[in-house]
Design an enzyme around this catalytic site. Structure first.
Site, PDB file in Angstrom:
ATOM      1  N   PRO A 143       0.817  -1.216   0.000  1.00 29.35           N
ATOM      2  CA  PRO A 143       0.000   0.000   0.000  1.00 29.35           C
ATOM      3  C   PRO A 143       0.852   1.268   0.000  1.00 29.35           C
ATOM      4  O   PRO A 143       1.892   1.337   0.673  1.00 29.35           O
ATOM      5  CB  PRO A 143      -0.807  -0.124   1.296  1.00 29.35           C
ATOM      6  CG  PRO A 143      -0.902  -1.602   1.529  1.00 29.35           C
ATOM      7  CD  PRO A 143       0.409  -2.162   1.057  1.00 29.35           C
ATOM      8  N   ASP A 144       0.421   2.249  -0.767  1.00 26.17           N
ATOM      9  CA  ASP A 144       1.062   3.569  -0.886  1.00 26.17           C
ATOM     10  C   ASP A 144       2.358   3.569  -1.688  1.00 26.17           C
ATOM     11  O   ASP A 144       2.929   4.639  -1.917  1.00 26.17           O
ATOM     12  CB  ASP A 144       1.362   4.189   0.484  1.00 26.17           C
ATOM     13  CG  ASP A 144       0.142   4.799   1.138  1.00 26.17           C
ATOM     14  OD1 ASP A 144      -0.899   4.902   0.481  1.00 26.17           O
ATOM     15  OD2 ASP A 144       0.225   5.168   2.322  1.00 26.17           O
TER      16      ASP A 144
END
Length: 460
Positions: free
Chosen positions: A155-156
């Site tokens: 994530p990210d």
């Protein structure tokens, strides 16, 4: 294992207005249905050893427990691999995936160990360098087995690059491409999804370019809304735009996964630690009724903090209760009107022990069937399916006799008590009323050696 919580940035006021305009369409989107998702079908795995499950077990008399148990702990959520440890991660993954395979369920993993993750924010950490990171990913790949597993990679890592130089962005893209290929080589049935941010972050065109650079051509698709609050309708619309942009760049056939763990209420700023207008969203399922969307997953476990008020990833019962208290009850399954025309594409590596243990229901009665869905040295996991007869029922009670040496240590989706060798399970608030032919399940963990008991079901 607790997850860390990536910061989920917003873009513009216009983007927020778009979310508000579509929120009503996305709140409490139905998680059930007979149609499958784009490329995945089957039940998601519920890990019995989660922070919320442990809290429920340790706090049976807390006034919040019933709501948290029935609406959060009863549901599958992704297992986060965020505590970076090269030497032990293969065993952790193998144990988790093996338990899911034995139960005939689909495991979900979120890998969160990229160097300089979260740009040094509340969820900083990860591998010390990219070479060590690849060793970690290789060990994860060795533990994946050979059945369907859903993997949300970092994530990210693609949507958030503001802290990286151009050379560091290129190195990260190469690392994500290699990681995707390593995971797919370790298990060809693994479904690997890359970070797409969310609908109020980067534009679809910008995110498509980033995904191409990070090797999405080797992946199965992308995920969005992790640890965020945008409505499912907004994320699905963003996903359609992103798929179109990917198609135009030669990356066709990609699908979306949406995190619905906290998007059933207000959207707004990234932190959910002190916002009482947030709610859990659609319950986890692969039956999304949308050919573009493989699954709705609870990637961010509800009740785990974002890091602005409490430690990132810590379980907070007040947060869990706030998310669940006014949410709808989980769906009760009903029998399909037609039988499936094709068999499942995967099967457990070890066949579960299953036996019908009470007579077929007639009238306002019920029947129950038992399945050993996992076993290990000194213990096992059992699932019981309750089915209403030809008339609706308002509640059920199931009883059976424990074999010598067996003792129940934990249960979910049912109120379970023991007296001597007699085990009794009663419905919880949301799964007692079943329509004619409707089904529901409860499960338990037990010490001892698994056996197939004779079960009696009594309806109310």
């Amino acid at each position: 294992m607790s997850s860390s919580s990536p910061l989920r940035r917003r873009l513009t006021t216009a983007g927020l207005a778009a979310v508000c305009a579509t929120a009503a369409a996305g709140v409490w989107l139905a998680a059930g249905g007979t149609a499958s998702a784009g490329t995945v079908s089957g039940a998601l795995y519920r890990d019995p050893d989660t922070a919320v499950a442990r809290w429920v077990s340790a706090n049976p008399n807390d006034s919040r427990t019933a709501v948290i148990r029935d609406k959060i702990a009863s549901q599958p959520a992704s297992r986060w691999l965020s505590n970076f440890n090269v030497s032990t991660v293969q065993a952790e993954v193998s144990g988790y995936v093996g338990a899911a395979n034995a139960a005939g369920r689909i495991p979900q993993l979120t890998l969160y160990g990229i160097p300089n993750r979260d740009c040094g924010g509340a969820s900083a950490g990860g591998a010390p360098d990219l070479n060590t990171y690849q060793s970690w990913v290789s060990n994860i790949a060795r533990g994946l087995g050979n059945q369907t597993v859903l993997i949300l990679l970092e994530p990210d890592s693609i949507a958030l690059q503001t802290c990286l130089s151009s050379g560091e962005v290129q190195a990260r893209d190469n690392a994500l491409r290699t990681a995707t290929q390593t995971l797919k080589a370790g298990n060809p049935n693994a479904k690997v999804y890359l970070d797409a941010g969310h609908s109020t972050w980067n534009s679809a065109n910008e995110q498509a370019s980033r995904l191409i650079a990070a090797g999405i051509t080797s992946a199965d698709g992308f995920y969005s809304n992790v640890s965020n609050f945008n409505s499912t309708a907004s994320e699905a619309a963003f996903g359609r735009s992103l798929i179109s942009a990917l198609n135009s760049r030669g990356a066709s056939g990609k699908r979306q996964v949406i995190d619905t763990s906290r998007n059933g209420g207000a959207s707004g700023d990234w932190c959910g630690d002190d916002n009482t207008d947030r709610r859990i969203g659609a319950y986890p399922t692969t039956a999304t009724n949308d050919a573009n969307i493989d699954a709705y997953i609870w990637v961010k476990p509800p009740g785990e903090a974002d890091g602005c008020k409490y430690a990132a990833g810590s379980f907070q019962p007040d947060l869990a209760y706030s998310l669940a208290s006014s949410a709808p009850n989980p769906p009760v399954t009903t029998p399909p009107t037609t039988a499936p025309t094709t068999p499942p594409t995967t099967a457990p590596t070890t066949a579960p022990t299953t036996a019908p243990t009470s007579a077929p229901p007639a009238g306002a009665g019920c029947s129950a069937s038992y399945q050993t869905t996992g076993s290990w040295s000194g213990g096992f996991q059992g699932d019981v399916t309750i089915k209403a007869g030809s008339s609706a029922i308002t509640g059920w009670t199931v009883t059976w006799t424990l074999a010598g040496g067996q003792s129940i240590t934990q249960a979910w989706n049912g109120e379970l008590t023991t007296s001597g060798s007699t085990a009794t399970a009663r419905n919880v608030s949301w799964n007692g009323a079943l329509p004619a032919g409707g089904t529901t399940q409860f499960g338990f963990l037990a010490n001892g050696t698994a056996s197939t008991p004779t079960i009696t079901c009594t309806a109310r």
